[in-house]
Scaffold this motif. Sequence first.
Motif, PDB file in Angstrom:
ATOM      1  N   ALA A  83      33.146  14.865  14.620  1.00 18.28           N
ATOM      2  CA  ALA A  83      34.552  14.536  14.371  1.00 18.28           C
ATOM      3  C   ALA A  83      34.752  14.466  12.863  1.00 18.28           C
ATOM      4  CB  ALA A  83      34.923  13.202  15.020  1.00 18.28           C
ATOM      5  N   HIS A  84      36.013  14.495  12.439  1.00 13.24           N
ATOM      6  CA  HIS A  84      36.327  14.303  11.022  1.00 13.24           C
ATOM      7  C   HIS A  84      36.038  12.845  10.681  1.00 13.24           C
ATOM      8  CE1 HIS A  84      38.370  14.313   7.209  1.00 13.24           C
ATOM      9  NE2 HIS A  84      38.757  15.597   7.348  1.00 13.24           N
ATOM     10  N   SER A  85      35.358  12.634   9.531  1.00 15.62           N
ATOM     11  CA  SER A  85      34.996  11.252   9.186  1.00 15.62           C
ATOM     12  C   SER A  85      36.207  10.381   8.907  1.00 15.62           C
ATOM     13  CB  SER A  85      34.061  11.251   7.969  1.00 15.62           C
ATOM     14  OG  SER A  85      34.687  11.839   6.844  1.00 15.62           O
ATOM     15  N   ALA A  86      37.368  10.981   8.631  1.00 14.83           N
ATOM     16  CA  ALA A  86      38.589  10.186   8.459  1.00 14.83           C
ATOM     17  C   ALA A  86      39.107   9.667   9.791  1.00 14.83           C
ATOM     18  CB  ALA A  86      39.661  11.032   7.766  1.00 14.83           C
ATOM     19  N   ARG A  87      38.681  10.297  10.881  1.00 17.76           N
ATOM     20  CA  ARG A  87      39.079   9.866  12.229  1.00 17.76           C
ATOM     21  C   ARG A  87      37.818   9.745  13.092  1.00 17.76           C
ATOM     22  NH1 ARG A  87      42.570  13.266   9.960  1.00 17.76           N
ATOM     23  NH2 ARG A  87      41.426  15.114  10.680  1.00 17.76           N
ATOM     24  N   SER A  88      36.917   8.903  12.586  1.00 18.99           N
ATOM     25  CA  SER A  88      35.574   8.826  13.170  1.00 18.99           C
ATOM     26  C   SER A  88      35.576   8.347  14.613  1.00 18.99           C
ATOM     27  CB  SER A  88      34.704   7.891  12.327  1.00 18.99           C
ATOM     28  OG  SER A  88      35.268   6.588  12.267  1.00 18.99           O
ATOM     29  N   TRP A  89      36.657   7.643  15.041  1.00 20.33           N
ATOM     30  CA  TRP A  89      36.685   7.132  16.410  1.00 20.33           C
ATOM     31  C   TRP A  89      36.770   8.255  17.450  1.00 20.33           C
ATOM     32  CZ3 TRP A  89      40.247   6.340  12.569  1.00 20.33           C
ATOM     33  CH2 TRP A  89      41.481   6.989  12.684  1.00 20.33           C
ATOM     34  N   HIS A  90      37.038   9.466  16.989  1.00 17.03           N
ATOM     35  CA  HIS A  90      37.045  10.605  17.911  1.00 17.03           C
ATOM     36  C   HIS A  90      35.636  11.180  18.134  1.00 17.03           C
ATOM     37  CE1 HIS A  90      41.319  10.774  18.291  1.00 17.03           C
ATOM     38  NE2 HIS A  90      41.529  10.969  16.980  1.00 17.03           N
ATOM     39  N   GLY A  91      34.666  10.679  17.386  1.00 23.02           N
ATOM     40  CA  GLY A  91      33.311  11.205  17.491  1.00 23.02           C
ATOM     41  C   GLY A  91      32.302  10.140  17.874  1.00 23.02           C
ATOM     42  N   VAL A  92      31.058  10.562  17.989  1.00 29.06           N
ATOM     43  CA  VAL A  92      29.922   9.667  18.243  1.00 29.06           C
ATOM     44  C   VAL A  92      28.855  10.012  17.212  1.00 29.06           C
ATOM     45  CG1 VAL A  92      28.135   8.958  19.862  1.00 29.06           C
ATOM     46  CG2 VAL A  92      30.421   9.556  20.713  1.00 29.06           C
ATOM     47  N   ASN A  93      28.481   9.028  16.390  1.00 28.38           N
ATOM     48  CA  ASN A  93      27.598   9.276  15.257  1.00 28.38           C
ATOM     49  C   ASN A  93      26.131   9.268  15.702  1.00 28.38           C
ATOM     50  OD1 ASN A  93      26.031   8.999  12.809  1.00 28.38           O
ATOM     51  ND2 ASN A  93      27.964   8.494  11.782  1.00 28.38           N
ATOM     52  N   ALA A  94      25.508  10.464  15.685  1.00 30.81           N
ATOM     53  CA  ALA A  94      24.119  10.575  16.139  1.00 30.81           C
ATOM     54  C   ALA A  94      23.153   9.856  15.202  1.00 30.81           C
ATOM     55  CB  ALA A  94      23.727  12.044  16.261  1.00 30.81           C
ATOM     56  N   ILE A  95      23.467   9.787  13.899  1.00 29.90           N
ATOM     57  CA  ILE A  95      22.583   9.071  12.970  1.00 29.90           C
ATOM     58  C   ILE A  95      22.587   7.593  13.276  1.00 29.90           C
ATOM     59  CG2 ILE A  95      22.221   8.450  10.550  1.00 29.90           C
ATOM     60  CD1 ILE A  95      23.126  11.224   9.761  1.00 29.90           C
ATOM     61  N   HIS A  96      23.749   7.031  13.570  1.00 29.70           N
ATOM     62  CA  HIS A  96      23.799   5.625  13.970  1.00 29.70           C
ATOM     63  C   HIS A  96      22.976   5.402  15.236  1.00 29.70           C
ATOM     64  CE1 HIS A  96      27.908   4.870  11.773  1.00 29.70           C
ATOM     65  NE2 HIS A  96      26.948   5.313  10.969  1.00 29.70           N
ATOM     66  N   GLY A  97      23.003   6.393  16.116  1.00 28.23           N
ATOM     67  CA  GLY A  97      22.235   6.267  17.356  1.00 28.23           C
ATOM     68  C   GLY A  97      20.741   6.193  17.141  1.00 28.23           C
ATOM     69  N   ALA A  98      20.270   6.652  15.980  1.00 23.88           N
ATOM     70  CA  ALA A  98      18.841   6.596  15.685  1.00 23.88           C
ATOM     71  C   ALA A  98      18.380   5.181  15.365  1.00 23.88           C
ATOM     72  CB  ALA A  98      18.517   7.523  14.518  1.00 23.88           C
ATOM     73  N   ALA A  99      19.317   4.254  15.184  1.00 20.84           N
ATOM     74  CA  ALA A  99      18.926   2.875  14.874  1.00 20.84           C
ATOM     75  C   ALA A  99      18.014   2.291  15.955  1.00 20.84           C
ATOM     76  CB  ALA A  99      20.170   2.004  14.701  1.00 20.84           C
ATOM     77  N   ALA A 151      28.012  17.597   7.100  1.00 18.40           N
ATOM     78  CA  ALA A 151      28.721  17.695   5.822  1.00 18.40           C
ATOM     79  C   ALA A 151      29.213  16.302   5.457  1.00 18.40           C
ATOM     80  CB  ALA A 151      29.885  18.676   5.919  1.00 18.40           C
ATOM     81  N   GLY A 152      29.668  16.176   4.220  1.00 16.56           N
ATOM     82  CA  GLY A 152      30.070  14.862   3.736  1.00 16.56           C
ATOM     83  C   GLY A 152      31.300  14.294   4.397  1.00 16.56           C
ATOM     84  N   ASN A 153      31.999  15.092   5.207  1.00 17.93           N
ATOM     85  CA  ASN A 153      33.207  14.594   5.866  1.00 17.93           C
ATOM     86  C   ASN A 153      33.163  14.825   7.376  1.00 17.93           C
ATOM     87  OD1 ASN A 153      33.394  17.346   5.832  1.00 17.93           O
ATOM     88  ND2 ASN A 153      35.518  17.430   5.058  1.00 17.93           N
ATOM     89  N   VAL A 154      31.932  14.927   7.924  1.00 16.64           N
ATOM     90  CA  VAL A 154      31.768  15.199   9.355  1.00 16.64           C
ATOM     91  C   VAL A 154      30.871  14.145   9.988  1.00 16.64           C
ATOM     92  CG1 VAL A 154      30.946  16.855  11.079  1.00 16.64           C
ATOM     93  CG2 VAL A 154      32.038  17.681   8.980  1.00 16.64           C
ATOM     94  N   ILE A 155      31.312  13.588  11.099  1.00 21.37           N
ATOM     95  CA  ILE A 155      30.460  12.707  11.900  1.00 21.37           C
ATOM     96  C   ILE A 155      29.378  13.577  12.553  1.00 21.37           C
ATOM     97  CG2 ILE A 155      30.375  11.112  13.849  1.00 21.37           C
ATOM     98  CD1 ILE A 155      31.868  10.064  11.372  1.00 21.37           C
ATOM     99  N   PRO A 156      28.092  13.287  12.320  1.00 15.74           N
ATOM    100  CA  PRO A 156      27.027  14.168  12.813  1.00 15.74           C
ATOM    101  C   PRO A 156      26.820  14.054  14.320  1.00 15.74           C
ATOM    102  CG  PRO A 156      26.079  12.262  11.752  1.00 15.74           C
ATOM    103  CD  PRO A 156      27.561  12.163  11.523  1.00 15.74           C
ATOM    104  N   ASP A 157      26.485  15.205  14.918  1.00 17.25           N
ATOM    105  CA  ASP A 157      26.283  15.221  16.362  1.00 17.25           C
ATOM    106  C   ASP A 157      24.805  15.326  16.753  1.00 17.25           C
ATOM    107  OD1 ASP A 157      25.917  17.791  15.455  1.00 17.25           O
ATOM    108  OD2 ASP A 157      27.121  18.751  17.014  1.00 17.25           O
TER     109      ASP A 157
END
Length: 353
Positions: free
Chosen positions: A179-195, A230-236
């Motif tokens: 998702a666009h990082s400005a509207r991150s609630w539309h995505g699921v952050n895979a890096i956060h999931g690595a916690a 990218a710097g403005n993309v929530i990673p999948d």
Amino acid sequence: MTLDLAGDPVALTTTLVDFRSESGTEQPLADEVERALGALNSLTVARDGDTVVARTDLGRSHRIILAGHLDTVPIAGNVPSRRDGDLLYGCGTSDMKSGLAVALHLAATVPDPAFDLTVVAYDNEEVEASKNGLGRVSRNHPEWLAADFAVLLEPTDGTVEGGCQGTLRAQVTTHGKRAHSARSWHGVNAIHGAAEILNRLTAYTAREIDIDGCLYREGLNAVGISGGVAGNVIPDRCDVTVNFRFAPDRTEKDAEEHVREVFEGFEVTVTDSAPGALPGLSSPAAVSFVEALDVPVQAKLGWTDVARFATLGVPAVNFGPGDPNLAHQAGEYVDVRKITDAAAALRRYLTAG
């Protein structure tokens, strides 16, 4: 550079260290080792890729292998070597050009050993198992490695180290939604999931086990992490690379099952694996070797090619002059007195029988 095998093994170590041979670039050094061993009338020399094998044929009742690898990890500003008193600094001084120097020196200076002798100088030990020169020779020319006992001159700081740990690398993967990082609630952050992967590693309690008087300590650790688009993309996607060093009472299958159990619920992909080796110190050849050297015995904490010899049915131990705790460090060094001592100890063993 030329190698003087019959001279001082400390000087030979210095020449070997100054002869750059990072994994995959061993050919020039292998060429020179082949030339130097080929100049000895007592040896028959053969080669497979950048692995050189030299053998006596004296009709002795037993054959001993002395083996060491030609390659080093990437150089870190530590070549050429430098000497400070009894310490010789440089890439590979400990792991394991000092041990290789001892093996080559003995091949040139023990013309009438009590055993037939095979010396193996092989390539690509410091990288993935599929490239290992000793493994390649074991597949292409197993008869070159036929022996009653093998000494791998890996760094042991002058002790005998039995067996070795197995090693397994795997990627543990999380998936999300871009998702666009400005509207991150539309995505699921895979890096956060690595916690959660990292939390499990932090809480992990490594096993310790005594096998035949050798204490093996296991370890499961993250050794790499990658993710991001990218710097403005929530990673999948995010990949955490883990390395499991396991005691030799586990098989590779056991080790894989354990890693999958630890990371249950995540995608796990094994990328590299090599078995451990039990100490094997009860074999008559190992008992004779330990008695002859009269040095302490302990577990090898790390993977070495004693595991390959074990697969071939050849009892093997680790014994070399370098300090394993200094391996791969930019400040790596070897105490030159350990080189002299190791050469003398192995000379006594090879001549006394």
